[in-house]
Design a protein around this motif. Sequence first.
Motif, PDB file in Angstrom:
ATOM      1  N   ILE A  91      51.156  35.207  36.290  1.00 16.18           N
ATOM      2  CA  ILE A  91      50.830  35.748  34.966  1.00 16.18           C
ATOM      3  C   ILE A  91      49.354  35.526  34.648  1.00 16.18           C
ATOM      4  N   LEU A  92      48.859  34.333  34.892  1.00 15.61           N
ATOM      5  CA  LEU A  92      47.457  34.044  34.578  1.00 15.61           C
ATOM      6  C   LEU A  92      46.495  34.850  35.435  1.00 15.61           C
ATOM      7  N   THR A 124      46.238  27.208  24.186  1.00 18.40           N
ATOM      8  CA  THR A 124      47.427  27.513  24.994  1.00 18.40           C
ATOM      9  C   THR A 124      47.005  28.047  26.355  1.00 18.40           C
ATOM     10  N   LEU A 125      46.029  28.938  26.373  1.00 19.38           N
ATOM     11  CA  LEU A 125      45.534  29.485  27.639  1.00 19.38           C
ATOM     12  C   LEU A 125      44.985  28.375  28.518  1.00 19.38           C
ATOM     13  N   LEU A 168      43.550  39.701  40.085  1.00 15.66           N
ATOM     14  CA  LEU A 168      43.684  38.733  41.165  1.00 15.66           C
ATOM     15  C   LEU A 168      45.139  38.533  41.569  1.00 15.66           C
ATOM     16  N   ALA A 169      46.074  38.956  40.720  1.00 18.68           N
ATOM     17  CA  ALA A 169      47.495  38.891  41.065  1.00 18.68           C
ATOM     18  C   ALA A 169      47.859  40.006  42.048  1.00 18.68           C
ATOM     19  N   GLY A 170      46.924  40.929  42.283  1.00 19.00           N
ATOM     20  CA  GLY A 170      47.163  42.025  43.220  1.00 19.00           C
ATOM     21  C   GLY A 170      47.812  43.235  42.584  1.00 19.00           C
ATOM     22  N   ALA A 215      48.776  25.503  35.878  1.00 20.74           N
ATOM     23  CA  ALA A 215      48.853  26.331  37.084  1.00 20.74           C
ATOM     24  C   ALA A 215      47.908  25.834  38.180  1.00 20.74           C
ATOM     25  N   GLY A 216      47.060  24.879  37.861  1.00 18.60           N
ATOM     26  CA  GLY A 216      46.114  24.374  38.853  1.00 18.60           C
ATOM     27  C   GLY A 216      44.988  25.340  39.158  1.00 18.60           C
TER      28      GLY A 216
END
Length: 180
Positions: free
Chosen positions: A101-102, A48-49, A132-134, A56-57
């Motif tokens: 989310i990732l 799934t991951l 990395l999403a900040g 998400a590319g």
Amino acid sequence: MTIRFPRTAALLLAAAVPLAATPALAEHHQGHSQTIVQAAAGSADHTTLVAAVKAAGLVDALSGTGPFTVFAPTNAAFGKLPAGTVETLLKPENKALLTKILTYHVVAGKITAADAIAAINAGGGKAALTTLAGTTLTATIEGGKVVLTDAKGGKATVIAADVGGSNGVIHVTDAVSLPG
């Protein structure tokens, strides 16, 4: 500055996050010649991951030189989300949310379990990890295990640690962390 941690922390780590908890990922990735994405792709526990990373590319980005630390939820972790959530996130129109989310599960740099425990000890029982999403995940030790608390108060326990890759390290978690 080098953060040192007591020998008891290393023993706690060995008891808290046995690598055998997810043998598919650990066995597939011995030798560290593959990237973290390739290691996850070879794990039956992370289909799934991997599908989400592809949708998400993010395959190329996470296959780069890094290093990266990835907190990788298992298929069972994704299964704990409300019915239909994963399918909805995988739709092209939800790519931005899926990416957020990732990337909330990825930290720049290589943080081993020993590094995380040392940071938790140095931080008086918790360590803030900038993703990395900040945004931040908070690492603590609960019941002898490393636990990540997300922005919504959700908790993900590390069930396998230090699965190495040529461009970083993977720590397997039992829940999906959600940004605020």
